[in-house]
Each structure stands twice: as structure tokens, then as C-alpha cells.
Design an enzyme around this catalytic site. Structure first.
Site, PDB file in Angstrom:
ATOM      1  N   ASP A   1       0.053  19.685 -15.631  1.00 18.76           N
ATOM      2  CA  ASP A   1      -0.517  18.466 -16.189  1.00 18.76           C
ATOM      3  C   ASP A   1       0.129  18.248 -17.561  1.00 18.76           C
ATOM      4  OD1 ASP A   1      -2.000  16.460 -17.329  1.00 18.76           O
ATOM      5  OD2 ASP A   1      -3.952  17.340 -16.873  1.00 18.76           O
TER       6      ASP A   1
ATOM      7  N   TYR B   1      -9.273  20.537 -17.987  1.00 10.93           N
ATOM      8  CA  TYR B   1      -9.988  19.270 -18.088  1.00 10.93           C
ATOM      9  C   TYR B   1     -11.145  19.221 -17.088  1.00 10.93           C
ATOM     10  CZ  TYR B   1     -10.734  14.269 -17.158  1.00 10.93           C
ATOM     11  OH  TYR B   1     -11.282  13.031 -16.932  1.00 10.93           O
TER      12      TYR B   1
ATOM     13  N   ARG C   1       0.826  -1.205   0.000  1.00 12.69           N
ATOM     14  CA  ARG C   1       0.000   0.000   0.000  1.00 12.69           C
ATOM     15  C   ARG C   1       0.863   1.260   0.000  1.00 12.69           C
ATOM     16  NH1 ARG C   1      -3.024   1.299   5.360  1.00 12.69           N
ATOM     17  NH2 ARG C   1      -0.985   2.236   5.736  1.00 12.69           N
TER      18      ARG C   1
ATOM     19  N   LYS D   1      -2.939   7.333 -20.032  1.00 14.29           N
ATOM     20  CA  LYS D   1      -2.899   7.818 -21.402  1.00 14.29           C
ATOM     21  C   LYS D   1      -1.573   7.451 -22.078  1.00 14.29           C
ATOM     22  CE  LYS D   1      -6.839   9.792 -20.199  1.00 14.29           C
ATOM     23  NZ  LYS D   1      -6.880   9.812 -18.751  1.00 14.29           N
TER      24      LYS D   1
END
Length: 384
Positions: A173, A101, A44, A198
Site C-alpha cells: 500500500d 489501516y 465496465r 488521496k
């Protein structure tokens, strides 16, 4: 089983949730030594696959030595969540361009606002005058290299200089461009964020995010947030994303070459009213993109508005196209199209969408690496 003489060329997938310790001394070293003493405890928080991925992207982004400097997360937006929570607290303010976005807007304005982190938006052209828009509690500016979906080009060095003058962190970004053609750390960004789903992954088979920081203290906070909130990317997804990064430069060259051919074709087509792609010389962001992006590449994303600016015309295109299937994501090796009005900007108020130029006839294309002639032939029949 003796594994001493096994030396795999590719790092195995460490499909384990926990790692063992031989003694209390090893356990104590894990919690107290710098860098965990090279040990792992609980996936984790960290594991070999995600650390290798972060280091690889750090190298692609130009971070000196490819040093570990961030966290990989289970989705792109969880990377943004980690970046904001690592640098902001209740009462702080985030500033963004209006051309952003839609998923980022929803996370910032609908979810993080409930935690007391306020976000405001100004047109990108006005954002460079940061002194006029920043507040005493402004901690972070978020902007995209190429905006989604209209490919507005950011003047990164100019915005970085403005943020440094105001003492505000800059988060970029870099999803649409990828580190193959854009390296924001080189001109002053403090953090760089990717939806690794992406171009980093590149094959439409993994969901992931990744955020890197220049400051080691911020990078450490990113790791802490990722572990505390359970955001850290799982081993298999880390391995798949890392595999994608190994072909990133090759893929981006073909994405860019094909996208330019598609943009040129669309710009001449009578059924098309407007094309948004910075690789076209007449695009308002062409000169800035040419100076800022690497290798004469402008990426694989573009948008166009049909001359018949209606949803019915878009639906006709979608149903006729064979090589640009309708899909809400982007950047796979296979081409696709998206309808921003109903996907990325679905939850943005209508008046704001209209102001941004997101109209019923707007289509976003993710241009893949197929043969360009096949793509043009399909567009020709779909627009016929």
C-alpha cells in the site's frame, strides 16, 4: 461530423457506457485479439480514460515503459478487493502487520473471511521473520510503506526478500508515500496499491483506487476481476485522477516541506506529548525512511498525541482550528485533521487499538500545500 483533424492535447472524457462496432469481424477481434485489438466495448471492463490513468501511474511507479499493468477502481478499498481476489481463493491465507489501516482490516477480516480467505496479523517487527509466520496456504502479504496512522516505516527490501524466499506475493500500500517518493517495484514488490482518492487525485474531489502488478498474468487477472465485479473506475473520475497525477511531484514536495515544519513545531509545543513523523531525526524510523524514500521527502502525513491524552482535549483542538478541519480522509491540497479512534480504526477492538498506540488524544494531520506560516499560526492558537 468529421473529427479527423481534431487533435486534443488532453484526452477527452469518454463519457459513454458502450462503444460501437462496424462489423462482426471487428466484434470478434475485440474478444480474441491481444489487448482487445486496440478496441473498446463496454466501459465496465475498459475505456480510454482508465487505461491512460493506469499507464500514467505505471510510469510514476517505475514500471518499464509505463505498460498497462493493472486496474483503476471506484474506490481505494475496491483496489484492495481486486488485488486479493486476483491472487487468492477460498482456503488461502493473507498475512499483514498489526499496524495496518483499519479499513483494510475490516475488508480482510470481516468481509473476505466470509469467502473463505483468512487473514492474520503480527507486529511489523516480527513480520520480517516470514518463515515463522507463513503457512503452506499463505499466498499474499500486505503492508504499508508508512503505516496509518502512526507512520511506522516499512523496511521494504527486507520484507520483499523474505517474501521471495517463501514464494509469497507482496502487495504494498503506497498511498501515504505516493510514487513521487516511493517506488516499491524497484525493491521487489509484486503489486502496488493506492487509494487514488488521496495523493494521486490530490484535490479531494474524486474517489478512486488503483492497483498494479509486476506479472502480466496477475495484471490480466486484476482487469478481469475489475470488469467482472463492476469495480472499474468511471471515465470522469479516471480523467480527474489523471489530472491530479500531473502535479503529483510538485505537490508532494510542498506537502513534505510543510509537514516537516509542522512536525518540528509540534515537537516543541508544551501541549503535545509525542509526534509521529519519520522526517524528524529522533523518530525511530528516520534513518530507514531517509534511505528508502526519495528526494529527502517524508510525505505530508503525521500524527501527534496531546499531552492531555483525552477526547475532550482533541475536541477542543478541533473546534478551535481553522485550517485543519475534521475530515475522515486525507491528502488534499487543503490541510485537514482526523481522529483515528473514531474514523480509520473505529471498528478495531479497543484492546487492539491500545496495543497499537491509538489513544483518545491521538490526532492525525494531513498537511496541505498552504503557506507554512499560516498553518503554524493556526496550530499555535488551536493548541493555546
Amino acid at each position: 461530423m468529421n473529427l479527423t483533424n481534431i487533435h486534443p492535447k488532453v484526452t477527452p472524457i469518454y463519457q459513454t457506457s458502450v462503444f460501437k462496432f462496424a462489423s462482426l469481424a471487428e466484434l470478434e477481434e475485440y474478444y480474441t485479439a491481444p489487448g482487445r485489438g486496440g478496441r473498446y466495448g463496454y466501459s465496465r471492463s475498459e475505456h480510454p480514460n482508465t487505461e491512460e490513468l493506469v499507464a500514467a501511474v505505471a510510469r510514476l511507479e517505475g514500471v518499464a515503459g509505463g505498460a498497462l499493468a493493472g486496474v483503476a477502481t471506484g474506490a481505494g478499498l475496491s483496489g484492495l478487493l481486486a488485488a486479493v481476489l486476483a491472487t487468492c481463493r477460498a482456503g488461502d491465507h493473507v498475512l499483514c502487520p498489526a499496524e495496518l489501516y483499519g479499513g483494510s482490516v475490516v475488508l480482510l477480516s470481516n468481509e473476505l473471511s466470509r469467502l473463505g480467505i483468512e487473514t492474520s496479523y503480527v507486529p511489523l517487527a516480527d513480520l520480517y521473520d516470514l518463515a515463522r509466520h507463513a503457512r503452506p496456504n499463505t499466498k499474499l502479504v500486505l503492508a504499508e510503506i508508512l503505516s496509518n496512522p502512526l507512520l511506522t516505516v516499512l523496511d521494504g527490501p527486507r520484507l520483499a526478500a523474505a517474501c521471495q524466499a517463501e514464494g509469497v506475493l507482496l502487495l504494498i500500500d503506497n498511498t501515504f508515500a505516493s510514487p513521487a517518493i516511493s517506488q516499491p517495484f524497484s525493491w521487489g514488490a509484486d503489486m502496488v496499491w493506492h487509494s487514488a482518492t488521496k495523493y494521486l487525485g490530490g484535490h479531494s474531489d474524486v474517489t478512486a483506487g488503483l492497483v498494479l502488478a509486476r506479472d502480466p498474468a496477475v495484471a490480466q487477472r486484476l482487469r478481469q476481476v475489475g470488469g467482472s465485479l463492476g469495480l472499474t473506475l468511471a471515465p470522469l473520475e479516471s480523467w480527474l485522477t489523471l489530472r491530479g497525477t500531473k502535479t503529483l511531484r510538485l505537490r508532494m514536495r510542498q506537502h513534505s516541506e510543510n509537514a516537516l515544519a509542522v512536525a518540528q513545531f509540534l515537537a516543541r509545543h508544551p501541549a503535545v506529548g509525542q509526534v509521529f513523523y519519520p522526517g524528524l531525526p529522533l523518530d525511530p524510523g528516520h534513518a530507514l525512511a531517509a534511505a528508502q524514500l526519495r528526494g529527502g521527502q517524508f510525505g505530508g502525513m503525521l500524527s501527534f498525541r496531546l499531552a492531555d491524552d483525552t477526547a475532550a482535549a482533541v475536541d477542543a483542538f478541533v473546534q478551535k482550528s481553522q485550517l485543519f478541519p475534521l475530515a475522515p480522509s486525507l491528502a488534499g491540497v487543503d490541510s485537514s485533521c482526523s481522529y483515528p479512534l473514531a474514523t480509520s480504526h473505529r471498528y478495531i477492538p479497543d484492546e487492539r487499538r491500545r496495543a497499537l498506540g491509538i489513544t483518545p488524544g491521538l490526532i492525525r494531520l494531513s498537511v496541505g500545500i498552504e503557506e507554512a506560516g499560516d498553518l503554524l499560526a493556526d496550530l499555535s492558537q488551536a493548541l493555546g
